[in-house]
Design a protein around this motif. Structure first.
Motif, mmCIF file in Angstrom:
data_model
loop_
_atom_site.group_PDB
_atom_site.id
_atom_site.type_symbol
_atom_site.label_atom_id
_atom_site.label_comp_id
_atom_site.label_asym_id
_atom_site.label_seq_id
_atom_site.Cartn_x
_atom_site.Cartn_y
_atom_site.Cartn_z
ATOM 1 N N ALA A 1 0.095 -6.651 4.364
ATOM 2 C CA ALA A 1 0.464 -5.631 3.379
ATOM 3 C C ALA A 1 1.581 -4.747 3.931
ATOM 4 C CB ALA A 1 -0.743 -4.772 3.017
ATOM 5 N N ARG A 2 2.581 -4.486 3.113
ATOM 6 C CA ARG A 2 3.611 -3.513 3.473
ATOM 7 C C ARG A 2 3.062 -2.115 3.198
ATOM 8 N NH1 ARG A 2 8.835 -5.833 2.782
ATOM 9 N NH2 ARG A 2 8.691 -8.034 3.396
ATOM 10 N N ILE A 3 3.478 -1.141 4.000
ATOM 11 C CA ILE A 3 2.993 0.231 3.851
ATOM 12 C C ILE A 3 4.168 1.156 3.565
ATOM 13 C CG2 ILE A 3 1.789 2.160 4.949
ATOM 14 C CD1 ILE A 3 0.433 0.051 6.774
ATOM 15 N N VAL A 4 4.069 1.890 2.463
ATOM 16 C CA VAL A 4 5.077 2.879 2.101
ATOM 17 C C VAL A 4 4.421 4.249 2.066
ATOM 18 C CG1 VAL A 4 6.641 3.693 0.293
ATOM 19 C CG2 VAL A 4 6.454 1.244 0.769
ATOM 20 N N VAL B 1 0.870 -1.184 0.000
ATOM 21 C CA VAL B 1 0.000 0.000 0.000
ATOM 22 C C VAL B 1 0.901 1.227 0.000
ATOM 23 C CG1 VAL B 1 -1.791 1.313 1.191
ATOM 24 C CG2 VAL B 1 -1.818 -1.191 1.265
ATOM 25 N N CYS B 2 0.698 2.126 -0.963
ATOM 26 C CA CYS B 2 1.494 3.351 -1.076
ATOM 27 C C CYS B 2 0.596 4.556 -0.811
ATOM 28 C CB CYS B 2 2.115 3.475 -2.457
ATOM 29 S SG CYS B 2 3.210 2.114 -2.890
ATOM 30 N N ILE B 3 0.982 5.370 0.153
ATOM 31 C CA ILE B 3 0.222 6.570 0.490
ATOM 32 C C ILE B 3 1.078 7.792 0.196
ATOM 33 C CG2 ILE B 3 -0.948 7.848 2.323
ATOM 34 C CD1 ILE B 3 -1.500 5.197 3.704
ATOM 35 N N SER B 4 0.623 8.600 -0.743
ATOM 36 C CA SER B 4 1.325 9.819 -1.122
ATOM 37 C C SER B 4 0.551 11.013 -0.565
ATOM 38 C CB SER B 4 1.420 9.921 -2.652
ATOM 39 O OG SER B 4 1.928 11.169 -3.052
ATOM 40 N N ALA B 5 1.248 11.899 0.149
ATOM 41 C CA ALA B 5 0.568 13.042 0.767
ATOM 42 C C ALA B 5 1.421 14.295 0.672
ATOM 43 C CB ALA B 5 0.230 12.745 2.225
ATOM 44 N N THR B 6 0.851 15.325 0.088
ATOM 45 C CA THR B 6 1.495 16.633 0.032
ATOM 46 C C THR B 6 0.988 17.522 1.149
ATOM 47 O OG1 THR B 6 1.770 16.454 -2.367
ATOM 48 C CG2 THR B 6 1.896 18.670 -1.418
ATOM 49 N N GLY C 1 -5.358 4.303 12.475
ATOM 50 C CA GLY C 1 -5.169 3.186 13.382
ATOM 51 C C GLY C 1 -5.923 1.953 12.914
ATOM 52 N N HIS C 2 -7.161 2.143 12.481
ATOM 53 C CA HIS C 2 -7.960 1.022 11.996
ATOM 54 C C HIS C 2 -7.385 0.490 10.684
ATOM 55 C CE1 HIS C 2 -11.249 -1.634 11.241
ATOM 56 N NE2 HIS C 2 -11.744 -0.917 10.248
ATOM 57 N N PHE C 3 -7.013 1.403 9.799
ATOM 58 C CA PHE C 3 -6.419 0.984 8.528
ATOM 59 C C PHE C 3 -5.156 0.155 8.769
ATOM 60 C CE2 PHE C 3 -2.730 1.986 5.896
ATOM 61 C CZ PHE C 3 -3.079 1.335 4.717
ATOM 62 N N TYR C 4 -4.320 0.610 9.671
ATOM 63 C CA TYR C 4 -3.050 -0.072 9.918
ATOM 64 C C TYR C 4 -3.276 -1.496 10.429
ATOM 65 C CZ TYR C 4 1.625 -1.025 11.697
ATOM 66 O OH TYR C 4 2.849 -1.593 11.938
ATOM 67 N N ARG C 5 -4.235 -1.668 11.329
ATOM 68 C CA ARG C 5 -4.517 -3.007 11.853
ATOM 69 C C ARG C 5 -4.994 -3.936 10.737
ATOM 70 N NH1 ARG C 5 -6.451 0.265 16.034
ATOM 71 N NH2 ARG C 5 -8.598 0.168 15.244
ATOM 72 N N VAL C 6 -5.849 -3.432 9.870
ATOM 73 C CA VAL C 6 -6.353 -4.252 8.760
ATOM 74 C C VAL C 6 -5.231 -4.581 7.781
ATOM 75 C CG1 VAL C 6 -7.893 -4.260 6.750
ATOM 76 C CG2 VAL C 6 -8.725 -3.424 8.956
#
Length: 314
Positions: A268-271, A239-244, A257-262
């Motif tokens: 899933a790796r998170i970048v 999962v890739c999250i891009s934020a400006t 928090g809920h997203f991370y637990r799921v």
């Protein structure tokens, strides 16, 4: 398997056409010169129902690659066209990054898609990698445009034109790149709610597709609960999250928090990546596996953590 359609597709210049007057202005030549090249068959055109000439971007690029602009221009038109192309050629030969940035800036804020496409394509053909194009030309120029807009030195329409040119130019180049064979891995990418900046996300998606990933792009302005639902539905490996820019930190803290637990339940790796994560408060909310500081950083991570030899384990 057909390539999945992205949730957010940029308006591409592939179907856009240009009038005789627009081409003449673009190349600093007379309209009669453009018509003469068209009549001779050197410059392909299509005709409208009313009989007017229209030129596709591909036709313009083919003509330029064949040297037609320099061979057929005359007088002042030849000298202006030669000067423009020579300036780009010299900047590419010398890897003059400030000069290349200036050329791209001028094309972007004026909405000149053809010039933006031609610059990136010729830069790539000269041996500059797509990662280097992004980090040495596109990113500095877009940061400058954003900063100048915030200072009131550019109009919002100029910023929007620059985004449109960049989306069209990078997509045009992306279609020509060699791709690694599909390895079956799935990546889910998007920007959090309130963030409308999609170019960085667009570039991340292109990197992953070139590396053989199947990508589902949720696009900009996607609530975190939608990320959670998508992870539950598709079970991506990444999962890739891009934020400006981000808003409402307390809501982000709760929803993330809920997203991370799921995401962890689905392995899933998170970048994460983008200017927003320079803020320690934002960075601390988004617990992650990797913080990419740029596309080269991101590419190194996915190649290291997801080698082709591990595909059988999916």
């Amino acid at each position: 398997m057909p390539r999945p359609k992205r949730a957010t597709e940029p308006t591409l210049s592939q179907s856009q056409t240009y009038s005789t007057a627009e081409v003449a202005k673009m190349w600093a030549v007379s309209e009669s010169s453009v018509k003469r090249w068209s009549d001779s068959g050197l410059l392909s055109c299509v005709r409208t129902p009313g009989g007017h000439r229209r030129f596709t971007l591909q036709a313009l690029l083919d003509f330029q690659r064949a040297g037609g602009l320099l061979q057929n221009a005359d007088g002042a038109g030849r000298s202006q066209a030669t000067a423009g192309l020579t300036q780009l050629a010299q900047a590419l030969a010398g890897r003059d990054w400030p000069a290349l940035q200036t050329l791209y800036y001028d094309a972007a804020v004026s909405g000149d898609e053809a010039a933006g496409v031609a610059l990136l394509e010729q830069a790539y053909q000269s041996g500059i990698s797509t990662i280097e194009l992004s980090e040495r030309i596109l990113t500095p120029v877009l940061h400058l445009i954003g900063e100048r807009w915030r200072r009131g030195e550019l109009n919002i329409w100029e910023e929007h034109l620059a985004s449109q040119v960049t989306l069209a130019a990078t997509e045009h180049l992306h279609r020509q790149l060699p791709r690694a064979p599909s390895h079956g891995r799935l990546a889910l990418c998007g920007c959090p709610e309130g963030d409308l900046h999609q170019i960085a996300l667009h570039l991340v998606v292109e990197v992953l597709e070139t590396e053989g990933w199947r990508v589902l792009s949720l696009g900009p302005n996607t609530p975190l609960f939608s990320f959670t639902d998508a992870v539950q539905r598709f079970s991506p490996q990444l999962v890739c999250i891009s934020a400006t820019i981000v808003h409402d930190l307390e809501r982000l803290r709760r929803d993330y928090g809920h997203f991370y637990r799921v995401a962890r339940q689905h392995a899933a790796r998170i970048v994460i990546g983008g200017a927003a994560f320079a803020d320690p408060q934002v960075h601390d909310i988004f617990t992650h596996d990797f913080h990419a500081l740029g596309l080269a950083d991101f590419l190194e991570y996915i190649r290291r953590e997801f080698p082709p030899s591990d595909v059988s384990a999916i």
